[in-house]
Design an enzyme around this catalytic site. Structure first.
Site, PDB file in Angstrom:
ATOM      1  N   GLU A 779       0.887  -1.177   0.000  1.00 13.93           N
ATOM      2  CA  GLU A 779       0.000   0.000   0.000  1.00 13.93           C
ATOM      3  C   GLU A 779       0.906   1.202   0.000  1.00 13.93           C
ATOM      4  O   GLU A 779       1.762   1.360   0.868  1.00 13.93           O
ATOM      5  CB  GLU A 779      -0.904  -0.031   1.237  1.00 13.93           C
ATOM      6  CG  GLU A 779      -2.075   0.943   1.167  1.00 13.93           C
ATOM      7  CD  GLU A 779      -1.703   2.351   1.625  1.00 13.93           C
ATOM      8  OE1 GLU A 779      -1.750   3.267   0.764  1.00 13.93           O
ATOM      9  OE2 GLU A 779      -1.361   2.529   2.782  1.00 13.93           O
ATOM     10  N   CYS A 813      -1.465   8.592   4.166  1.00 14.39           N
ATOM     11  CA  CYS A 813      -1.558   8.376   2.721  1.00 14.39           C
ATOM     12  C   CYS A 813      -2.936   8.755   2.202  1.00 14.39           C
ATOM     13  O   CYS A 813      -3.113   9.031   1.023  1.00 14.39           O
ATOM     14  CB  CYS A 813      -1.235   6.932   2.381  1.00 14.39           C
ATOM     15  SG  CYS A 813      -2.225   5.728   3.268  1.00 14.39           S
TER      16      CYS A 813
END
Length: 1023
Positions: A779, A813
């Site tokens: 990720e 993020c």
């Protein structure tokens, strides 16, 4: 019974009620008059739940629509969206709505003028002069008043200053005019003498943009700075000030402010103050006992109490359902009504210290107060009844005629902030449980309306059958009818999954605040310890350690974490490989049980772990607590998911059995970031473990202590030797060793794009002796955009963008680092955005009132500051907060906003991972979606819009992993919002979702021939 004895209390209540009803005109408006026509149209709209919700949504949006075309389009969209659920006459009407031209303009004008006229039924005026005229008209009718300044909680300190000025101007203007008018003894005197003529209601949250119960002391200080001049002017001019009560989470802080400021010498002996108390809250009785003790023994001066039922029932129940918190309100209307009567008796029994004002339109509630006062011999003029402006005028007149003082709660203000109030009043009027609807629109009998609410529970009559207090059933029904877009009441529906998210800590609860503060104090006594590499559940000697410091206070050493050597990394792999075969063959139920025991460890150490997160990574209280809750969720969810996946799939045919099942991959290396130091490390590790893999924990250098705490929890939960090994260290030194090791089957990574691609490249190589292709789950980053449509609710949009961009300093993020704003609302949005950002509290993360803490380390700070400096060449820097002395205390960077950012600029394309927001102008929605999709990332995104058509376009065309509508774009929850993206945001699946564990597993098929010399075992079904 002795015929001369006084009637029972309930009978006396009914006597008063019958007398009130006898004086009430229930005939309604004159036939075919404007009022009659409006009432009939209102009745048609309000009786159908779907139509009601759609009309409310339209009315709420109306002030934001700038031209007639937008008005017509939104009306058509709202009604068209629910056309299959509308009554036939409304469905027919939707087909006749013009799309433009003169007819469209006429429809838009009619919609605006009707909404404004409707608002003016409940709102007295838009300025002081109009307010003066309204209260003059009321006084001539023998009605007292309390003025309420419309507007919910402010989002900027400039707005809070403006609200204070409005209150001061209102007090000055009203007292100058009203105090010069002739006395009206009925409303200007009680049994003890003169009363203030001017009565103003104050919302405390409007006086401080960062009003937050997590920091009651800081909030109290800030509110009181603006409140004291208001109280001083009221005291000097002979006015009365009442403190309004808002949502339950603000209650204790509101009471704290009330008691604090009114115990100060300047206001201690001033009796002309009061506070609203809500009877629908289950803890209100306790609050009143506390208030009484304070008034009697500490302040030693009476205060007024406005007792109301409460106006936020839908909000409170939805928030409780979403968060898994106890519902703070009674869930049946009869319970609130019964509690109102109980509290009425308490107030009248203590009238010398808590002077009651009964806020209700319910004749039963009013009559009970009258009967109780008579029984307790409380003078009729000592207390009063309060009712809402524009509602229940016949009841007001009936109560007046009995000699009681009636005060009208009188809102005034502009239409825009007034719409929320208008919708609340319309919802109240149209609720199935509304006394006004039952007693006037539906004409229920007096005997039914006057029944004791407590007896309703026994008899099961209509009032007791109701499930809501302000129409939540209607709202929820309409939500279903419009596929969940009509409101937020889907939270009330039963979820398909048995999994329940771990509730976040409610920091409006004093016990939780105390526990967090105590944990921080305790953890500080444990700072500076050394944490070793752990292999086979045994500590290894540390040749070198890494200092972990508090980014909020860099002089504070959190701990020393061993820097694993290459030899120790290889030993950890060997240990995992040795343990793999036995761990893989442990029954899934036992592996799942380990995860659940880890979750229990987290629960037992919740505040302690949150405190370590605060100190080591600079996360504020709520974010740190949420980190622990998410770690718990991963444990519980993945345990259940693996149990689901463990059941083999059979595809048998006569004479042949076919079984499809999953097997573990092998040794897994888990490389986690520092920004979710417990949650992400736990999530990747527990997914690997429950799937039967053995795990090496490699935390980020900046969060090694928290990684060590996770290892402690695994060991305490009973993880066998070699199943989990803890290998902290420098990524550049041991990362390649672990990634390229021929015995490592899987790498789970969360972090930067650059490192993820390097890991993917290294893992793709297959050296000699490696008998498999490594699996990489990664990720990566995001350059996430939030689109702000021209019809967006600016209060929500500004707060949502600020939270998305600057929550945890933008170090997520998922952070919203781009705001793409349509031209029609761009300048207005940008102005409020800058002011809201200026209002944030930048401080050390361990302070409860912290809005924005430090960045993680000096390297990040310097990189972000360099990016801001270079960004000035690309766009206009409209704000950067000066952090002042904090710059030398820790790694602080003030939030920065760039405006007019070109869509292809570095600011708009590259992930910064800090508190830097780019604001980009878009011509229209198509342009906004094109810009939003125009980066190499596809992780999260958001949109603020109230156009159903626009929302459908965004859902279809804004291509991101997690899209959030009319809320911030961060804060995904396990199972509810599985998290992950695509393009260069991720090469795996969604964490916390139903297919995540599949990446840690290998599918296998076993086929067995059951034929033996022409016969096969019976299938068990028979003929």
């Amino acid at each position: 019974m002795n015929p001369t004895s006084p009637p029972a209390p309930d009978e006396r209540t009914k006597d008063f009620g019958r007398e009130v009803f006898a004086r009430v005109d229930r005939q309604g408006a004159v036939l075919f008059s404007r009022s009659w026509l409006e009432d009939k149209l209102m009745g048609l709209g309000m009786h159908d739940p779907t139509l009601k919700v759609q009309l409310f949504r339209f009315v709420d949006t109306l002030p934001y629509l700038k031209d007639s075309g937008e008005v017509v389009r939104h009306l058509s969209e709202y009604l068209g969206e629910a056309r299959h659920e509308l009554p036939w006459w409304a469905n027919l009407g939707t087909r006749l709505i013009p799309t433009g031209g003169m007819l469209g303009g006429a429809l838009a004008w009619a919609a605006r003028s009707n909404a404004e006229r409707m608002a003016r039924k409940f709102i007295a005026g838009s300025n002081v002069a109009e307010a003066v005229a309204a209260v003059h008209a009321m006084r001539t009718r023998g009605l007292a008043f309390t003025i309420d300044l419309l507007g919910e909680a402010t989002i900027t300190e400039a707005e809070a200053d403006h609200v204070q000025k409005q209150y001061l101007d209102l007090l000055a203007g009203l007292t100058r005019e009203v105090n010069a008018w002739p006395e009206e003894p009925v409303i200007d005197r009680d049994d003890r003498g003169p009363m203030p003529r001017v009565n103003v209601s104050v919302k405390l949250s409007a006086l401080f943009s960062q009003f937050d119960p997590i920091d009651p002391e800081g909030t109290t200080r800030a509110v009181c700075r603006r409140l004291r001049p208001i109280l001083a002017l009221a005291k000097r001019t002979g006015a009365f000030v009442n403190f309004d009560m808002e949502q339950h989470s603000f209650k204790d802080t509101t009471l704290h402010v009330f008691k604090t400021v009114l115990t100060e010498p300047e206001f201690r002996d001033w009796p002309h103050v009061g506070i609203a108390i809500q009877a629908y809250l289950t803890d209100t009785e306790t609050d009143l006992h506390s208030l009484l003790a304070w008034a009697k023994t500490e302040r030693k001066c009476p205060v007024w109490v406005r007792l109301v039922k409460g106006a936020y029932w839908d909000y409170e129940t939805v928030i409780a359902a979403q968060n898994g918190w106890p519902v703070p309100v009674f869930t049946k209307k009869w319970q609130s009504d019964a509690n109102f009567e109980k509290l009425s008796e308490f107030l009248l029994a203590n009238v010398d210290w808590l002077v009651p004002a009964f806020g209700s339109h319910n004749i039963r509630s009013i009559s009970h107060a009258m009967a109780t006062a008579e029984r307790l011999k409380v003078p009729q003029r000592r207390f009063e009844f309060q009712m809402l402006y524009g509602m229940a005028d016949p009841i007001k007149e009936a109560i007046q005629s009995l000699g009681y003082r009636v005060r009208i709660y009188t809102p005034y203000g502009q239409l825009l902030p007034g719409m929320a109030y208008l919708v609340r009043r319309l919802l109240e009027n149209s609720s199935n449980d509304s006394f006004l609807r039952q007693g006037f629109a539906e004409g229920l009998s007096e005997e039914v309306l006057l029944r004791d609410p407590a007896s309703n529970a026994e008899r099961g009559i209509r009032n007791a059958e109701s499930k809501t207090q302000t129409g939540a059933n209607d709202m929820a029904a309409a939500t279903h009818a419009t596929n969940g877009t009509a409101g937020s009441h889907s939270a009330l529906r039963t979820p398909h999954s048995a999994f329940k998210n771990e509730p976040l800590s409610d920091f409006s609860v004093a016990a939780n605040r105390s526990a967090m503060a105590a944990a921080l104090a305790q953890v500080r006594t444990e700072l500076g310890r050394t944490y070793p590499v752990v292999v086979d559940n045994k500590p290894l000697p540390a040749a070198k350690t890494l200092d972990s410091v508090n980014p909020s206070r860099t002089a504070e050493l959190v701990g020393k974490v061993a820097a694993a050597t290459v030899e120790q990394a290889n030993a950890a792999v060997a240990s995992c490989l040795k343990a793999f075969d036995s761990w893989r063959d442990v029954p899934v139920s036992d592996r799942a049980a380990l995860l659940r025991r880890v979750a229990d460890q987290f629960r037992a150490r919740r505040f302690e772990l949150a405190a370590w997160i605060v100190l080591e990574t600079g996360k504020p209280w709520r974010e740190s607590d949420a980190d622990v809750a998410e770690a718990i969720d991963f444990c519980v969810y993945y345990a259940a998911e693996m149990e689901r996946l463990a059941a083999p799939q059979h595809r048998d045919v006569p004479g042949e059995d076919n079984r499809y099942f999953y097997d573990a991959r092998g040794v897994a290396v888990v490389i986690a970031p520092w920004n979710f130091p417990l949650a992400i490390l736990t999530g990747m590790a527990t997914a690997a473990l429950v799937a039967g893999n053995t795990v090496i924990l490699k935390p980020a250098e900046q969060s090694g202590v928290i990684g060590a705490k996770l290892m402690e929890c695994f060991q305490a939960a009973g993880a066998p030797p070699g199943v989990v090994n803890f290998v902290p260290g420098v990524g550049e030194e041991i990362g390649p060793v672990l990634v390229q090791h021929p015995d490592v089957a899987l790498i789970a990574f969360t972090g930067s794009l650059k490192v993820a691609l390097a890991i993917n490249e290294q893992a793709a190589m297959t050296p000699g002796g490696q008998a498999f292709v490594k699996k990489v789950i990664a990720e990566m980053g995001g350059k996430n955009a939030v689109i702000v449509d021209a019809d967006a609710d600016l209060d929500e949009a500004v707060k949502g963008v600020v939270d998305s961009a600057f929550g945890y300093g933008g170090q997520k993020c998922s952070a919203g680092s781009r705001a793409i704003v349509l031209s029609g609302i761009y300048d207005q949005f940008l102005g409020r955005l800058v002011e809201a950002t200026k209002s944030l509290t930048v401080s050390a993360a361990d302070e409860p009132g912290c809005s924005l803490g430090p960045v993680i380390d000096a390297e990040s700070r310097d990189r972000i500051l360099k990016t801001i400096e270079s960004g000035k060449k690309e766009a206009r820097l409209v704000h950067q907060t000066d952090v002042g002395p904090l710059a030398s205390q820790g790694h602080f960077v003030g939030p920065a906003i760039f405006a007019d950012v070109p869509e292809n600029a570095g600011l708009a394309q590259e992930e910064i991972f800090g508190p830097v927001l780019s604001v980009i102008r878009a011509k229209d929605l198509d342009d906004a979606i094109r810009i939003a999709n125009g980066t190499k990332y596809a992780l999260t995104g958001g949109v603020f819009s109230r156009s159903p058509t626009h929302l459908e376009q965004v859902k279809r065309r804004f291509r991101v992993g997690n899209l959030y509508i009319n809320r911030k774009c961060t804060g995904a929850l396990v199972d509810r919002q599985p998290f992950g993206g695509f393009k260069l945001s991720g090469i795996g699946s969604k964490a916390g979702g139903p297919d995540y564990l599949l990446q840690f597993l290998l599918p296998r098929t076993v086929t067995e021939n059951q034929m033996r010399r022409g016969f096969a075992p019976e299938s068990g079904t028979g003929e």
